[in-house]
Write an enzyme that holds these catalytic residues in place. Structure first.
Site, short mmCIF file in Angstrom:
data_model
loop_
_atom_site.label_atom_id
_atom_site.label_comp_id
_atom_site.label_asym_id
_atom_site.label_seq_id
_atom_site.Cartn_x
_atom_site.Cartn_y
_atom_site.Cartn_z
N SER A 61 0.83 -1.21 0.00
CA SER A 61 0.00 0.00 0.00
C SER A 61 0.87 1.26 0.00
O SER A 61 0.61 2.22 -0.74
CB SER A 61 -0.90 0.03 1.24
OG SER A 61 -1.83 -1.01 1.21
N ARG A 117 1.62 4.42 -2.92
CA ARG A 117 1.36 5.82 -2.57
C ARG A 117 2.63 6.67 -2.64
O ARG A 117 2.58 7.84 -3.03
CB ARG A 117 0.70 5.88 -1.18
CG ARG A 117 -0.76 5.41 -1.24
CD ARG A 117 -1.24 4.87 0.10
NE ARG A 117 -2.67 4.53 0.07
CZ ARG A 117 -3.16 3.39 -0.40
NH1 ARG A 117 -2.36 2.47 -0.92
NH2 ARG A 117 -4.47 3.16 -0.38
N GLY A 139 -5.66 -3.42 -8.68
CA GLY A 139 -6.82 -2.57 -8.42
C GLY A 139 -6.43 -1.26 -7.77
O GLY A 139 -7.03 -0.22 -8.04
N ARG A 194 -13.30 -6.28 -12.17
CA ARG A 194 -13.49 -5.80 -10.80
C ARG A 194 -14.23 -4.47 -10.79
O ARG A 194 -14.13 -3.69 -11.74
CB ARG A 194 -12.13 -5.72 -10.09
CG ARG A 194 -11.55 -7.10 -9.86
CD ARG A 194 -10.13 -7.08 -9.34
NE ARG A 194 -10.06 -6.54 -8.00
CZ ARG A 194 -8.92 -6.33 -7.35
NH1 ARG A 194 -7.77 -6.61 -7.94
NH2 ARG A 194 -8.92 -5.84 -6.13
N SER A 246 -13.32 1.91 2.63
CA SER A 246 -12.36 1.45 1.62
C SER A 246 -11.26 2.48 1.47
O SER A 246 -11.51 3.62 1.10
CB SER A 246 -13.06 1.24 0.27
OG SER A 246 -12.11 1.18 -0.77
N GLN A 295 -9.01 2.52 -0.76
CA GLN A 295 -8.82 2.89 -2.17
C GLN A 295 -9.80 3.97 -2.60
O GLN A 295 -9.43 4.93 -3.28
CB GLN A 295 -8.96 1.65 -3.06
CG GLN A 295 -7.82 0.66 -2.85
CD GLN A 295 -7.95 -0.57 -3.73
OE1 GLN A 295 -8.87 -0.69 -4.53
NE2 GLN A 295 -7.03 -1.50 -3.58
N ASP A 327 -6.97 -8.13 4.03
CA ASP A 327 -6.06 -8.97 3.24
C ASP A 327 -5.58 -10.20 4.02
O ASP A 327 -4.95 -11.09 3.44
CB ASP A 327 -4.85 -8.16 2.77
CG ASP A 327 -5.22 -7.17 1.67
OD1 ASP A 327 -6.20 -7.44 0.95
OD2 ASP A 327 -4.54 -6.14 1.53
N ARG A 348 -12.44 -14.53 -2.91
CA ARG A 348 -11.57 -15.19 -1.93
C ARG A 348 -12.34 -16.09 -0.95
O ARG A 348 -11.78 -17.06 -0.45
CB ARG A 348 -10.74 -14.16 -1.17
CG ARG A 348 -9.56 -13.66 -1.98
CD ARG A 348 -8.60 -12.81 -1.19
NE ARG A 348 -7.52 -12.38 -2.07
CZ ARG A 348 -6.85 -11.25 -1.94
NH1 ARG A 348 -7.13 -10.42 -0.94
NH2 ARG A 348 -5.89 -10.93 -2.78
N ARG A 381 -2.57 -14.10 -2.45
CA ARG A 381 -2.77 -14.38 -1.02
C ARG A 381 -3.29 -15.81 -0.80
O ARG A 381 -3.01 -16.43 0.23
CB ARG A 381 -3.68 -13.33 -0.38
CG ARG A 381 -3.08 -11.94 -0.51
CD ARG A 381 -3.61 -10.94 0.46
NE ARG A 381 -3.25 -9.58 0.06
CZ ARG A 381 -2.08 -9.00 0.28
NH1 ARG A 381 -1.11 -9.66 0.90
NH2 ARG A 381 -1.85 -7.77 -0.13
#
Length: 436
Positions: A24, A28, A97, A126, A171, A173, A323, A354, A396
């Site tokens: 993450s 960024r 994503g 997605r 979220s 994102q 996650d 998942r 994952r």
């Protein structure tokens, strides 16, 4: 993806490791460094497919990012908030994503410039409307398949207006896309979440000099004011707690194990797994705590625990361990009693569904798992037998199945195991080192 890994059960884990840089934060650091003024130096960057997709897209937007080499610091020359160029080609986000959603926010306010974002087969299925809709309410002109919900996405950069935006789900994102758009919007942009999500974007924007305020209960209201400039920084990226979680759980459930994971990011919006490990009765301690660039870090030492307790995951903790659900599903199979995961519909629109994939694959080992619309019910005290399982192309899932294989009697095979490289390119080497 056709790589097959063979894993022998009945071994333990011993040793110390460093996990790759936080995914993450890596995304960024690239994005915010690109729109800062002056140079930004990044150390500890996650050299894997998703962040490299972000770097590739930013280069096409005119940002001077050198060739990134594994474990080597590098320096970006930022273009400033208004300096991004209109690209001559389509921006390919690969399987990421995060890349697509954050770039939607970054580019929506680039007036007079046009952009097309696409991804691989999985990413193009997605949901992107959750970002496109709030950006449209700010004045963004964003188009895509299925009424703007699916990529390829077309963005016509437009003048944006600041507003107060409530997000239906917590979220990071979605929040990050709105905040990045807010840098170019008139006045003030305010994001209000139903629960607090990861706050790496806010911390980093603040470190770069953005006028950003965090307020409200549990920091659920983030306010950004446009008009300022961002100044390049030196960024040291901590180890990714989501990658560390595989070893944290493995050392807890695999008999006679002890693992020290060094320099892990301990941002409180990401440490939900520690809350669950506490409720399970895991045996761990945090050492060498410090803070770097606003991000708390430390080393985590974990030893095997006997008689682990079952757990329930629901509500506000979900964004803090979203996650980690695949590896916690594995853990639940070896706890006493029945564990339950609720409110986790978000996992159905990750790289794979998942919930479905973890249930389907762990059942091959002999796990007793019932799938629900928003989660899973997992019976504990499983006795795993060897199996041939499949990551179904999800990184994952691949790593969670590897840890599950260590607890199976006999030798198991994991198909499409190279999926792990999306977030953890050295996972298989580390596994071999710890089990040798």
């Amino acid at each position: 993806m056709n790589n097959i890994r063979t894993i022998k059960g009945g071994v333990n884990l011993k040793g110390k490791i460093k996990v790759p840089g936080d995914k993450s934060i890596s995304h960024r650091a690239l994005i915010i460094g690109s729109i800062a003024e002056g140079e930004t130096t990044i150390e500890g960057f996650l050299y894997s497919e998703d962040p490299l997709s972000t770097a590739d897209c930013l280069r096409k937007l005119g940002v001077n990012i050198p060739e990134i080499k594994k474990d080597k610091p590098f320096t970006i020359s930022g273009l400033g908030i208004n300096g991004l160029k209109e690209p001559k080609e389509i921006l390919n986000c690969g399987n990421s994503g995060t890349t697509m959603r954050l770039l939607m926010g970054l580019l929506a306010g680039q007036e007079g410039k046009n952009f097309i974002l696409t991804g691989d087969i999985s990413l193009n299925e997605r949901p992107m409307g959750r970002v496109g809709k709030p950006l449209s309410l700010m004045g963004g002109k964003i188009f895509g398949r299925e009424k703007g919900n699916k990529a390829p996405i077309s963005i016509n950069g437009n003048k944006l207006k600041g507003c107060v935006m409530g997000t239906p789900v917590a979220s990071a994102q979605v929040k990050s896309a709105i905040l990045l758009a807010g840098l170019k919007a008139s006045g003030t942009t305010s994001v209000i979440e139903p629960a607090s999500s990861r706050d790496h974007t806010e911390r980093m924007l603040k470190a770069f000099g953005a006028d950003i305020t965090i307020r409200g209960e549990f920091g659920r209201n983030v306010v950004i004011k446009s008009g300022g400039s961002l100044i390049g920084q030196k960024i040291l990226i901590p180890g990714d707690i989501s990658s560390a979680s595989f070893w944290m759980i493995a050392a807890s459930i695999v008999p006679n194990s002890e693992v020290l994971i060094q320099n892990v990011g301990l941002n409180p919006t990401r440490t939900g797994i520690l809350n669950i490990m506490n409720s399970m009765g895991c045996n761990y301690e945090i050492l060498d705590k410090s803070t770097i660039a606003g991000e708390p870090i430390g080393s985590i030492k974990v030893k095997t625990s006997n008689n682990l307790k079952s757990f329930i995951i629901e509500g506000d903790i979900l964004p803090k361990l979203i996650d980690e659900i695949p590896i916690l599903t594995v853990a639940a199979c070896f706890c006493n009693g029945v564990s339950e995961i609720k409110d986790a519909q978000e996992l159905r629109v990750k790289e794979t569904d998942r919930l479905k994939v973890m249930a389907r694959q762990l059942q091959k080992f002999g796990a007793e798992i019932t799938e629900k619309e928003d989660g899973l019910i997992i019976n504990g005290q499983s006795k795993f037998h060897s199996a041939e399982v499949d990551s179904e192309t999800d990184h994952r899932v691949a790593m969670s199945l590897a840890i599950a294989s260590l607890l199976a009697k006999g030798t198991s095979k994991i198909m499409r195991a190279d999926a792990a490289s999306v977030s953890y390119p050295t996972f298989w080497e580390e596994l071999a080192k710890l089990t040798n």
